[in-house]
Design a protein around this motif. Structure first.
Motif, PDB file in Angstrom:
ATOM      1  N   ALA A 350       0.825  -1.213   0.000  1.00  0.00           N
ATOM      2  CA  ALA A 350       0.000   0.000   0.000  1.00  0.00           C
ATOM      3  C   ALA A 350       0.855   1.257   0.000  1.00  0.00           C
ATOM      4  O   ALA A 350       0.436   2.305  -0.480  1.00  0.00           O
ATOM      5  N   PHE A 351       2.081   1.129   0.516  1.00  0.00           N
ATOM      6  CA  PHE A 351       2.919   2.323   0.659  1.00  0.00           C
ATOM      7  C   PHE A 351       3.995   2.452  -0.419  1.00  0.00           C
ATOM      8  O   PHE A 351       4.554   3.519  -0.604  1.00  0.00           O
ATOM      9  N   THR A 352       4.314   1.334  -1.058  1.00  0.00           N
ATOM     10  CA  THR A 352       5.407   1.394  -2.039  1.00  0.00           C
ATOM     11  C   THR A 352       5.228   0.302  -3.106  1.00  0.00           C
ATOM     12  O   THR A 352       4.298  -0.494  -3.019  1.00  0.00           O
ATOM     13  N   THR A 353       6.157   0.287  -4.051  1.00  0.00           N
ATOM     14  CA  THR A 353       6.136  -0.788  -5.040  1.00  0.00           C
ATOM     15  C   THR A 353       7.095  -1.872  -4.568  1.00  0.00           C
ATOM     16  O   THR A 353       8.300  -1.635  -4.456  1.00  0.00           O
ATOM     17  N   VAL A 354       6.516  -3.022  -4.227  1.00  0.00           N
ATOM     18  CA  VAL A 354       7.357  -4.136  -3.781  1.00  0.00           C
ATOM     19  C   VAL A 354       7.668  -4.973  -5.011  1.00  0.00           C
ATOM     20  O   VAL A 354       6.754  -5.313  -5.770  1.00  0.00           O
ATOM     21  N   PRO A 355       8.959  -5.296  -5.260  1.00  0.00           N
ATOM     22  CA  PRO A 355       9.283  -6.093  -6.451  1.00  0.00           C
ATOM     23  C   PRO A 355       8.502  -7.417  -6.470  1.00  0.00           C
ATOM     24  O   PRO A 355       8.344  -8.057  -5.424  1.00  0.00           O
ATOM     25  N   THR A 356       8.039  -7.786  -7.669  1.00  0.00           N
ATOM     26  CA  THR A 356       7.223  -9.010  -7.798  1.00  0.00           C
ATOM     27  C   THR A 356       7.956 -10.230  -7.277  1.00  0.00           C
ATOM     28  O   THR A 356       7.380 -11.072  -6.601  1.00  0.00           O
ATOM     29  N   TRP A 357       9.291 -10.326  -7.605  1.00  0.00           N
ATOM     30  CA  TRP A 357      10.049 -11.503  -7.155  1.00  0.00           C
ATOM     31  C   TRP A 357      10.040 -11.610  -5.639  1.00  0.00           C
ATOM     32  O   TRP A 357       9.985 -12.705  -5.079  1.00  0.00           O
ATOM     33  N   GLU A 358      10.045 -10.448  -4.971  1.00  0.00           N
ATOM     34  CA  GLU A 358      10.089 -10.465  -3.509  1.00  0.00           C
ATOM     35  C   GLU A 358       8.752 -10.959  -2.950  1.00  0.00           C
ATOM     36  O   GLU A 358       8.729 -11.754  -2.001  1.00  0.00           O
TER      37      GLU A 358
END
Lengths: 404, 303
Positions: A350-358
């Protein structure tokens, strides 16, 4: 399959068709409805709807073009009354016929200065509607393109966009911050309800000494599948009923608070939540049944399960640091730890873009951990089920198995 | 075909040998007494029959082969550790347990009502189990063992907490089931009930077989050279071939001399003009045999 279904039905119905459950099911929606009603009542009684007067030396409002207002209880339409002289307006103010009066000086178009007189501060509706009235009747405003007029009336709208275009955040979507909070809270409630009932079901099976009869009718696996699905069903019933109430609340509340109509959850966010919550559900259920199989008394089992509940809720305590630094060390640590991952991952998203792989890696870790927990619970269950009144040592679970 | 066939079964828990190379069988239409002192391995043996435990070695055949889900439906089990769901009404509890035995929900009602009537529990069918007395719960437990009309009934101490009237009723039910061709394994320490009900018995101690056979065979094996008589007239002070005379509740136990035979004694008594209403070879009660055998085992263990 029929037997599993019978166990599911038994576990589900004994909790759901119970007064205590109905009370907990309805208590939250009733509480919310009561709070909304109280808010509306307070708004109704606290908003001053009496007219506002004005003395116009500038001539802007000598023949004012009226403004269009969506009359609602939170923003009631205010009448504006023109006074020729101050004493008359002052007299009506003191007689509480009007809530306030403005004096528009002759040089207003140049000075942009205006005076407001009141006994008690006038309502925000009165002030904003007068500002709108003034804006709409200014000569400079009248000469503008209708689209520009509309934009001016609506005010500014700030949108922050990532350079790579992967995310954007609009000023009016402040509620996005609340989605992970609400989702996390819902997850905890469902998991704790289901887990609590499951724990109770396993411990009761030992306390009532029914285990030996039941496992001569069904296999331990059938018993555990039935109990787990039945009790997760109880938690999901709670969730679905609350979501239905929330939906009704959004539809009804949208009539009063327009921002509610704009609430939407992005599809990818929704998919990730399901992928995270599902193994997490199974993991918690398995942990609870392991505790149930090891412990002999409900009270003892509840104390131990309380520790796990505490671990699951840890991200809430770190809400602010997680919000400020959603890709920081703490955030990453909490999203890799299986018990805190279910709440941390949606929060970070909700606060940032988390890498898909993560995200994928976090989900894989959760699935692996959930599988281990199920395996462990199966062993604990088989080892502990016939040890009436005896606590099973944790190391015993890893011993060469003796039970079938 | 035997209902249960156990061949050379062994089960060990850690250092403890719970069952040691045990073999026996149970036939349809018999009540089989599984006896032994506490910790002898009876419960382990029952749990292996029920597939709760797997034997370390040996073969177990139940209802014609390995245990299956379908076979579980044909078994009624009253465990030593009694248990019913306490927080729900009795009828619901018994219905649920019956559905787990594969009974269709529709057919449970009439069958259950019949048993509830028979056990005088109809008036408490809507009460929570925890509100019932110990005796009532015991009766309810028996209903859950029998309601699905099993072919194999395994009952551990079935008469605990039952009054004499209910004890008789349960005995009648068990005999009725035996007559219907059901196999019944009864584990109990009440030897009088074993004497009354069991056709064959198995006595185990420390996991291995000590006694096995029909009740008559075992009692005959342990019979002493005593005769039990009920005379109509007083007995003379001496009887040829009799060493000692002891009175037992209006009957007399005659201990025979080494060379004397029972038929000779009967002849002597008649010749002496004694009228008899009963003459029988004194058979030791099962209780005595049990104590005697277990003591011998204990001595053997410590010698």
């Amino acid at each position: 399959m029929t037997k599993i279904w019978q166990i599911i039905k038994y576990e589900y119905s004994r909790h759901v068709f119970n007064k205590r459950f109905l009370f907990s099911l309805l208590s939250l929606p009733i509480l919310v409805v009561v709070m909304v009603l109280v808010t509306i009542t307070i708004a109704l009684f606290s908003t001053d709807t009496s007219p506002v007067g004005y003395i116009d030396h500038s001539g802007i409002l000598s023949e004012p073009k009226p403004i269009e207002i969506d009359d609602s209880i939170f923003n009631p339409a205010i009448d504006f009354v023109l006074y020729k002289a101050v004493p008359h307006a002052q007299q009506d103010l003191e007689a509480e016929i009007i809530q306030a009066y403005y004096i528009i000086p002759e040089g207003f178009p140049q000075q942009r200065d205006i005076e407001l007189f009141f006994l008690d501060s006038p309502s925000s509706s009165a002030q904003s509607q007068f500002r709108q009235l003034m804006l709409q009747n200014l000569d400079t405003f009248q000469g503008l393109d209708p689209q520009v007029q509309e934009r001016l009336q609506e005010g500014s709208m700030l949108t922050i966009e990532a350079l790579d275009g992967s995310r954007e955040m609009r000023e009016d979507q402040w509620f996005v911050v609340f989605i992970p909070l609400i989702a996390g809270l819902m997850f905890i409630i469902v998991v704790m309800t289901s887990g609590g009932y499951l724990l109770q079901a396993v411990v009761e099976e030992k306390e009532n000494r029914t285990m030996e009869i039941v496992i001569t009718s069904v296999t331990p696996t059938q018993l555990m599948i039935g109990k787990t699905i039945g009790n997760i069903g109880v938690g999901l019933t709670l969730l679905i009923v609350w979501l239905v109430f929330a939906l009704i609340g959004v539809v009804v509340g949208g009539q009063f608070w327009p921002f509610l109509q704009d609430i939407s959850i992005p599809t990818h966010y929704f998919v990730v939540m399901i992928l995270v919550f599902l193994p997490a559900f199974i993991m918690v259920a398995a942990i609870m049944s392991t505790i149930g199989a090891i412990m002999t008394e409900m009270q003892e089992a509840q104390q131990i399960s309380g520790l796990f509940s505490l671990l699951i809720t840890i991200p809430f305590y770190f809400f602010q640091p997680l919000m400020e630094n959603p890709n920081g060390f703490l955030a990453i640590l909490l999203s890799y730890f299986p018990l805190t991952a279910p709440i941390t991952i949606p929060m970070r998203m909700a606060f940032t873009t988390v890498p898909t792989w993560e995200i994928m890696l976090n989900i894989i870790i959760l699935v692996v951990f959930a599988s281990c927990a199920v395996w462990l619970s199966g062993r604990a269950f088989r080892m502990g089920m016939l040890q009436y009144g005896k606590k099973l040592a944790f190391k015993d679970i890893f011993r060469k198995h003796e039970a079938a | 075909m035997s209902t249960i066939s156990i061949e050379n079964v062994t089960k060990q828990f850690g250092e403890t040998l719970a069952v040691d190379a045990l073999s026996f069988d149970v036939q349809p239409g018999e009540i089989f007494g599984l006896l032994g002192p506490n910790g002898a391995g009876k419960t382990t043996c029952i749990r292996m029959i029920l597939d709760i435990f797997q034997p370390d070695s040996g073969e177990i055949s139940v209802l014609g082969g390995k245990m299956t889900d379908e076979k579980k439906n044909r078994i009624g089990y009253l465990p030593e550790e009694r248990g019913l769901y306490q927080d729900i009404p009795l009828e619901r509890c018994l219905t649920f347990l019956a559905t787990l035995k594969g009974m269709p929900e529709k057919s449970i009602g009439p069958q259950l009502t019949e048993y509830l009537n028979q056990f005088d529990l109809c008036h408490v069918r809507d009460k929570k189990v925890k509100e019932l007395s110990k005796g009532m719960q015991q009766k309810a437990q028996l209903i859950s063992t029998l309601v699905h009309d099993p072919d194999l009934i395994i009952i551990d101490e079935p008469f605990t907490a039952l009054d004499p009237v209910n004890t008789e009723m349960v005995k009648d039910i068990l005999e009725e089931k035996r007559d219907q061709g059901k196999a019944i394994i009864m584990s109990t320490h009440q030897m009088n009930q074993v004497e009354e009900l069991c056709d064959r018995i198995l006595l185990i101690d420390h996991g291995h077989r000590v006694l096995y056979g029909t009740l008559q065979e075992i009692q005959t094996k342990f019979a002493s050279r005593d005769i039990l008589i009920t005379p109509r007239s007083p007995l003379p002070s001496t009887i040829d071939g009799v060493m000692e005379v002891r009175e037992l509740n209006g009957r007399f136990l005659l201990a025979l001399e080494e060379s004397a035979e029972p038929h000779q004694i009967l002849k002597n008594l008649i010749n002496q003009g004694i009228e008899l209403t009963a003459f029988e070879i004194a058979v030791p009660p099962l209780n005595e045999i049990f104590i005697q055998v277990v003591k011998i085992q204990e001595r053997g263990k410590y010698d």
